[in-house]
Design a protein around this motif. Sequence first.
Motif, PDB file in Angstrom:
ATOM      1  N   LEU A 111       0.823  -1.206   0.000  1.00  0.00           N
ATOM      2  CA  LEU A 111       0.000   0.000   0.000  1.00  0.00           C
ATOM      3  C   LEU A 111       0.861   1.263   0.000  1.00  0.00           C
ATOM      4  N   TYR A 112       1.980   1.215   0.713  1.00  0.00           N
ATOM      5  CA  TYR A 112       2.863   2.390   0.751  1.00  0.00           C
ATOM      6  C   TYR A 112       3.524   2.621  -0.602  1.00  0.00           C
ATOM      7  N   LEU A 113       4.018   1.547  -1.227  1.00  0.00           N
ATOM      8  CA  LEU A 113       4.671   1.705  -2.522  1.00  0.00           C
ATOM      9  C   LEU A 113       3.698   2.211  -3.585  1.00  0.00           C
ATOM     10  N   ASN A 114       2.414   1.924  -3.398  1.00  0.00           N
ATOM     11  CA  ASN A 114       1.398   2.418  -4.324  1.00  0.00           C
ATOM     12  C   ASN A 114       0.786   3.735  -3.861  1.00  0.00           C
ATOM     13  N   ARG A 115       1.411   4.331  -2.851  1.00  0.00           N
ATOM     14  CA  ARG A 115       1.059   5.670  -2.370  1.00  0.00           C
ATOM     15  C   ARG A 115      -0.383   5.773  -1.899  1.00  0.00           C
ATOM     16  N   LEU A 116      -0.877   4.705  -1.298  1.00  0.00           N
ATOM     17  CA  LEU A 116      -2.230   4.697  -0.766  1.00  0.00           C
ATOM     18  C   LEU A 116      -2.261   4.924   0.739  1.00  0.00           C
ATOM     19  N   ILE A 117      -1.124   4.721   1.390  1.00  0.00           N
ATOM     20  CA  ILE A 117      -0.998   5.004   2.819  1.00  0.00           C
ATOM     21  C   ILE A 117       0.384   5.611   3.045  1.00  0.00           C
ATOM     22  N   PRO A 118       0.597   6.274   4.174  1.00  0.00           N
ATOM     23  CA  PRO A 118       1.928   6.811   4.455  1.00  0.00           C
ATOM     24  C   PRO A 118       2.880   5.710   4.908  1.00  0.00           C
ATOM     25  N   GLU A 119       4.149   6.063   4.993  1.00  0.00           N
ATOM     26  CA  GLU A 119       5.145   5.149   5.531  1.00  0.00           C
ATOM     27  C   GLU A 119       4.777   4.798   6.974  1.00  0.00           C
ATOM     28  N   MET A 120       4.947   3.541   7.357  1.00  0.00           N
ATOM     29  CA  MET A 120       4.520   3.115   8.685  1.00  0.00           C
ATOM     30  C   MET A 120       5.562   2.228   9.356  1.00  0.00           C
ATOM     31  N   ILE A 121       5.555   2.275  10.682  1.00  0.00           N
ATOM     32  CA  ILE A 121       6.313   1.345  11.511  1.00  0.00           C
ATOM     33  C   ILE A 121       5.324   0.315  12.044  1.00  0.00           C
ATOM     34  N   ILE A 122       5.626  -0.955  11.874  1.00  0.00           N
ATOM     35  CA  ILE A 122       4.733  -2.018  12.320  1.00  0.00           C
ATOM     36  C   ILE A 122       5.272  -2.591  13.628  1.00  0.00           C
ATOM     37  N   VAL A 123       4.460  -2.576  14.653  1.00  0.00           N
ATOM     38  CA  VAL A 123       4.846  -3.105  15.960  1.00  0.00           C
ATOM     39  C   VAL A 123       3.990  -4.337  16.241  1.00  0.00           C
ATOM     40  N   GLY A 124       4.604  -5.491  16.248  1.00  0.00           N
ATOM     41  CA  GLY A 124       3.889  -6.725  16.555  1.00  0.00           C
ATOM     42  C   GLY A 124       4.020  -7.065  18.028  1.00  0.00           C
ATOM     43  N   VAL A 125       2.898  -7.403  18.668  1.00  0.00           N
ATOM     44  CA  VAL A 125       2.894  -7.684  20.098  1.00  0.00           C
ATOM     45  C   VAL A 125       2.534  -9.151  20.324  1.00  0.00           C
ATOM     46  N   ARG A 126       3.385  -9.839  21.040  1.00  0.00           N
ATOM     47  CA  ARG A 126       3.084 -11.208  21.461  1.00  0.00           C
ATOM     48  C   ARG A 126       2.736 -11.199  22.951  1.00  0.00           C
ATOM     49  N   ASN A 127       1.731 -11.954  23.318  1.00  0.00           N
ATOM     50  CA  ASN A 127       1.299 -12.005  24.705  1.00  0.00           C
ATOM     51  C   ASN A 127       1.860 -13.237  25.410  1.00  0.00           C
ATOM     52  N   THR A 128       2.185 -13.077  26.680  1.00  0.00           N
ATOM     53  CA  THR A 128       2.583 -14.242  27.473  1.00  0.00           C
ATOM     54  C   THR A 128       1.377 -15.073  27.859  1.00  0.00           C
ATOM     55  N   SER A 149      -9.280 -16.437   7.657  1.00  0.00           N
ATOM     56  CA  SER A 149      -8.802 -15.836   6.407  1.00  0.00           C
ATOM     57  C   SER A 149      -9.120 -14.352   6.294  1.00  0.00           C
ATOM     58  N   THR A 150     -10.025 -13.852   7.120  1.00  0.00           N
ATOM     59  CA  THR A 150     -10.433 -12.456   6.980  1.00  0.00           C
ATOM     60  C   THR A 150      -9.362 -11.467   7.398  1.00  0.00           C
ATOM     61  N   GLY A 151      -8.329 -11.947   8.105  1.00  0.00           N
ATOM     62  CA  GLY A 151      -7.311 -11.034   8.625  1.00  0.00           C
ATOM     63  C   GLY A 151      -6.600 -10.227   7.560  1.00  0.00           C
ATOM     64  N   LEU A 152      -6.182 -10.890   6.484  1.00  0.00           N
ATOM     65  CA  LEU A 152      -5.401 -10.193   5.450  1.00  0.00           C
ATOM     66  C   LEU A 152      -6.246  -9.181   4.672  1.00  0.00           C
ATOM     67  N   PRO A 153      -7.390  -9.572   4.083  1.00  0.00           N
ATOM     68  CA  PRO A 153      -8.161  -8.564   3.342  1.00  0.00           C
ATOM     69  C   PRO A 153      -8.694  -7.451   4.237  1.00  0.00           C
ATOM     70  N   ALA A 154      -8.993  -7.770   5.496  1.00  0.00           N
ATOM     71  CA  ALA A 154      -9.502  -6.736   6.396  1.00  0.00           C
ATOM     72  C   ALA A 154      -8.426  -5.709   6.718  1.00  0.00           C
ATOM     73  N   LEU A 155      -7.201  -6.152   6.901  1.00  0.00           N
ATOM     74  CA  LEU A 155      -6.123  -5.202   7.157  1.00  0.00           C
ATOM     75  C   LEU A 155      -5.885  -4.318   5.940  1.00  0.00           C
ATOM     76  N   PHE A 156      -5.899  -4.917   4.755  1.00  0.00           N
ATOM     77  CA  PHE A 156      -5.724  -4.165   3.511  1.00  0.00           C
ATOM     78  C   PHE A 156      -6.802  -3.088   3.386  1.00  0.00           C
ATOM     79  N   ASN A 157      -8.062  -3.494   3.510  1.00  0.00           N
ATOM     80  CA  ASN A 157      -9.164  -2.545   3.358  1.00  0.00           C
ATOM     81  C   ASN A 157      -9.238  -1.568   4.521  1.00  0.00           C
ATOM     82  N   GLY A 158      -8.895  -2.057   5.718  1.00  0.00           N
ATOM     83  CA  GLY A 158      -8.949  -1.190   6.883  1.00  0.00           C
ATOM     84  C   GLY A 158      -7.946  -0.057   6.804  1.00  0.00           C
ATOM     85  N   LEU A 159      -6.723  -0.355   6.389  1.00  0.00           N
ATOM     86  CA  LEU A 159      -5.718   0.699   6.246  1.00  0.00           C
ATOM     87  C   LEU A 159      -6.106   1.689   5.153  1.00  0.00           C
TER      88      LEU A 159
END
Length: 347
Positions: free
Chosen positions: A17-34, A193-203
Amino acid sequence: MDSYFNFSHAVGTVDYLYLNRLIPEMIIVGVRNTNRNRDLSPESPDLSPEEQDRLGLTGQADDFMAFLEQELIPYIRSVYRAAPYDVLTGHSLGGLFSTYTFFKNPKLFDAYITISPSLWYHNDLISKEFEEVFEDPSDLSASFYLTIASENKGTMRGDTYKLSGRFMNYINKHEKADLRFHFEPMPEETHQSTGLPALFNGLRFVFAPTQYEIPRTREEIIGNGGPEQVIQDVQKYFEKLTEKYGFQVDDQETLIDLGFALMRLDDFKEDAIKAFGANVAAHPESFDAYSTLGMAYEQVQQLQKAKENYEMALKLVKRTENPEWEFYQADLDRVNRKIANKDEASE
């Protein structure tokens, strides 16, 4: 949330999405829970004994929220080049946590992408009407994207639709609430399976305001005050957007798009040069800015000025790893031939 499952596809989605200039540059922070069930679930006095046995320790979402607010987010701010605009993405129990965070501490994040949330899990705060929770609409400012997959059993689906309705009712009643909301059911997807398309559309939804729709016809341009006013409107719009998001929102693509629209109208070609020139002034390190200004000058037969801008575009593009630098060389070669032919004709 749940980075062990979602991090890889999130990186790919953001990169695309960033390379296609649809969203700004982003830092992705992944959180794992204990302990995922403990951290992502708020208190609930209504869990059945069977549900409590299956989930184990639950109800400590407030502690996890405090960790994000008091430890993780300040750490990211201190170590990385992070802008003050944060998006929380949660799927399933992570979606429950995302919803609960919005109700409990809506200003902690600026946007929420909530994917098939486990709203079968009862919580008194989430169950309240919006007016009970958000008494002053003018204090509310967020974007909230919500989706549900093919979940057809239990209360999860029904409660997600109810939440959608409550969002819409509140927005319709309270114009002062700076609340953007979009509900997108995905019945063709499964819970997983909804995780990937939802993130794409959500962003795309969260950052849709960065995609400015310019006037394109002569009538639209005149109706908006004329070419110079339209150029100013673009610049003012992105200045306000930059202030809202807290980081520089790039207006380059919009100014280029506007320049091309003006160039297509014979009596606005000089105004097209002004639009492309404004882009160069705002983005002096952009090879595309100089290239498009050079194109505009070439269109109106100001070949020397076209050459100067093509030379600058080529110089800047060669500083990058852009594999298409030869196109910029071709532009310069073409205008040099035109200049040479013109000189020969004049002799």
